[in-house]
Design an enzyme around this catalytic site. Structure first.
Site, PDB file in Angstrom:
ATOM      1  N   HIS A  11      43.275  44.673  46.898  1.00 31.47           N
ATOM      2  CA  HIS A  11      44.674  44.273  46.771  1.00 31.47           C
ATOM      3  C   HIS A  11      45.456  44.582  48.052  1.00 31.47           C
ATOM      4  O   HIS A  11      46.157  43.730  48.596  1.00 31.47           O
ATOM      5  CB  HIS A  11      45.305  44.996  45.585  1.00 31.47           C
ATOM      6  CG  HIS A  11      46.730  44.616  45.345  1.00 31.47           C
ATOM      7  ND1 HIS A  11      47.106  43.675  44.427  1.00 31.47           N
ATOM      8  CD2 HIS A  11      47.883  45.041  45.929  1.00 31.47           C
ATOM      9  CE1 HIS A  11      48.423  43.535  44.445  1.00 31.47           C
ATOM     10  NE2 HIS A  11      48.913  44.366  45.344  1.00 31.47           N
ATOM     11  N   GLU A  12      45.333  45.809  48.519  1.00 29.39           N
ATOM     12  CA  GLU A  12      46.063  46.202  49.727  1.00 29.39           C
ATOM     13  C   GLU A  12      45.552  45.467  50.954  1.00 29.39           C
ATOM     14  O   GLU A  12      46.310  45.152  51.870  1.00 29.39           O
ATOM     15  CB  GLU A  12      45.964  47.718  49.934  1.00 29.39           C
ATOM     16  CG  GLU A  12      46.558  48.549  48.821  1.00 29.39           C
ATOM     17  CD  GLU A  12      48.002  48.196  48.517  1.00 29.39           C
ATOM     18  OE1 GLU A  12      48.696  47.668  49.418  1.00 29.39           O
ATOM     19  OE2 GLU A  12      48.433  48.421  47.380  1.00 29.39           O
TER      20      GLU A  12
ATOM     21  N   HIS B 131      47.413  42.203  51.381  1.00 32.70           N
ATOM     22  CA  HIS B 131      48.687  42.351  52.098  1.00 32.70           C
ATOM     23  C   HIS B 131      48.446  42.574  53.591  1.00 32.70           C
ATOM     24  O   HIS B 131      49.109  41.971  54.446  1.00 32.70           O
ATOM     25  CB  HIS B 131      49.451  43.552  51.546  1.00 32.70           C
ATOM     26  CG  HIS B 131      49.952  43.365  50.154  1.00 32.70           C
ATOM     27  ND1 HIS B 131      50.796  42.355  49.770  1.00 32.70           N
ATOM     28  CD2 HIS B 131      49.734  44.088  49.027  1.00 32.70           C
ATOM     29  CE1 HIS B 131      51.076  42.450  48.489  1.00 32.70           C
ATOM     30  NE2 HIS B 131      50.438  43.498  48.015  1.00 32.70           N
TER      31      HIS B 131
END
Length: 448
Positions: A103-104, A107
């Protein structure tokens, strides 16, 4: 995950929420999971109506700008037990950590590939346990396993980058920022699809045939069920003279609900054992929270099989079908959670409970980790898109408000108050859930 700008470096934080309904095997309770983006890991209702696992449990968003996600899990009437088996615990923790990192990374890559300045990449929150620096980015592992975040130097007073630098996230066009904020969710969706595809190639597509009744795969020694004559392998056909309205996971919930509402009151079970049907009176013991429990593992009465794809095209077709089915189940579960929040709020739980369930899945059937990971990714993606403060959806909502105002941002103080209040609530909720879920483990129950 959440992005917000504050006086300190902006960052994206990721929360995980998970929710589950009774469409999977469960114990004396059911599990729910939700997903959202913020600075900690939480899971809330995580739903999967056609869970094809035979396991002990049901699968049922500081002062810095962050985008991230957290994990929570909702558990209702379900005793998720203990952390028996270090290997299975490590496997479940590895799955959860991988989801946070993916997920990170979404980004991070979305920002880096656009030339946007990034200052931090962290797994966890709070004090730094270990870190290293590379290409002006601090990578760290932190003390509290409540999620993760990607930090941006937009408002960092210690940054040497001019405030009007076009490569600061806050100075980028609306579309660029939307891409960065949404990238974590997109990464989780892609990860879920990849997991399902690998599962289908490795072990095949799980297929289930549903039969009437509820299976009793396990009866705990010295429990109420054991004391009153229920055996492993029994199939519960009726409860208090009532047949199940619908075979499958819903019937498990019916049994759990009756047991939980009947502490120290006998429950009449019609049981099938071998070729015979007969009745057993079970008197649930009273749990520490006043609900009833009988000490059994329950599962839908289903027959599981696996279908292997004949070629890559069929594998892709199976993957699309499975992803759509799991996503539909998650949506349905989330909808039920919000429509009946007063009844489901107590079922929200955090990373400790998620790992406990994942560990049981791994112990029961390592193949189950595929679906455990896929459903958790889908839940995280959906929850993180909710327009709530401290979630990615909340940040997206602020960006859309800016677009509707013709490119005029809300005052910085207003944005900070909105996001900071949401983050504080999420952190407090996360700490509460960790403590509560830890105390609910069998090990601590025995001590207490």
């Amino acid at each position: 995950m959440v992005i917000y700008l504050s006086p300190s470096p902006p960052s994206h934080s990721t929360p995980i929420i998970r929710l589950s309904n009774s469409k999977r095997p469960i114990s004396d309770s059911s599990i729910s999971l939700k997903t959202h983006f913020s600075k900690s890991l939480f899971s809330s209702s995580f739903t999967s109506s056609n869970v094809k696992l035979t396991t002990k449990k049901q699968f049922l968003h500081n002062k810095r700008n962050r985008v991230g996600f957290r994990t929570c899990r909702a558990i209702g009437g379900f005793d998720y037990g203990s952390f028996e088996g270090p290997q299975s615990v490590l496997e479940a923790a590895a799955v959860l950590t991988a989801i946070i990192v993916v997920h990170e990374s979404g980004h991070f890559l979305a920002a880096s590939l656009q030339g946007i300045h990034v200052s931090k990449f962290a797994v966890g929150f709070g004090p730094i346990l270990a870190k290293f620096n590379a290409k002006n980015v601090e990578y760290s592992i932190r003390a509290f396993p409540l999620g993760g975040f990607v930090g941006f130097p937009d408002n960092d007073p210690d940054s040497d980058i001019p405030v009007d630098d076009v490569n600061l996230l806050k100075n980028r066009p609306i579309l660029d920022r939307i891409i960065v904020v949404s990238a974590g969710v997109i990464a989780n969706v892609i990860f879920a699809i990849v997991i399902i595809f690998v599962q289908i190639l490795a072990v095949g597509l799980p297929v289930q045939e549903i039969f009437p009744g509820v299976n009793v795969p396990e009866v705990r020694p010295f429990s109420a069920a054991s004391r009153d004559g229920l055996l492993s392998g029994d199939v519960i056909l009726e409860v208090n003279g009532n047949q199940f309205l619908k075979p499958g996971p819903n019937s498990v919930s019916e049994v759990v609900d009756v047991i939980k509402s009947s502490p120290k009151k006998y429950v009449l079970l019609k049981v099938k054992r071998g070729g015979e049907n007969f009745e057993i009176r079970v008197t649930p013991d009273e749990n520490f929270d006043g609900t009833g429990k009988i000490g059994v593992q329950l599962a839908p009465n289903i027959k599981l099989s696996k279908v292997r794809p004949k070629n890559v095209v069929e594998a892709v077709t199976f993957t699309a079908k499975e992803f759509w089915g799991l996503s539909s189940n998650v949506f349905d579960g989330l909808k039920q959670t919000f429509l009946n929040f007063s009844q489901t709020a107590s079922k929200v739980s955090g990373p400790v409970a998620i790992i406990a369930v994942g560990a049981e899945v791994a112990r029961s059937n390592i193949d189950g980790l595929y679906q455990f990971a896929a459903i958790l990714n889908i839940n995280l993606a959906i929850i993180n898109l909710l327009p709530l403060p401290a979630l990615d959806g909340g940040t997206l909502a602020l960006i859309l408000v800016e677009a509707a105002r013709g490119g005029r941002k809300l005052p910085m103080e207003v944005e900070q108050r909105i996001m900071s209040s949401g983050i504080m609530l999420v952190l407090l909720l996360g700490l509460y859930l960790i403590i509560r879920d830890t105390l609910n483990l069998d090990f601590f129950k025995e001590i207490l």
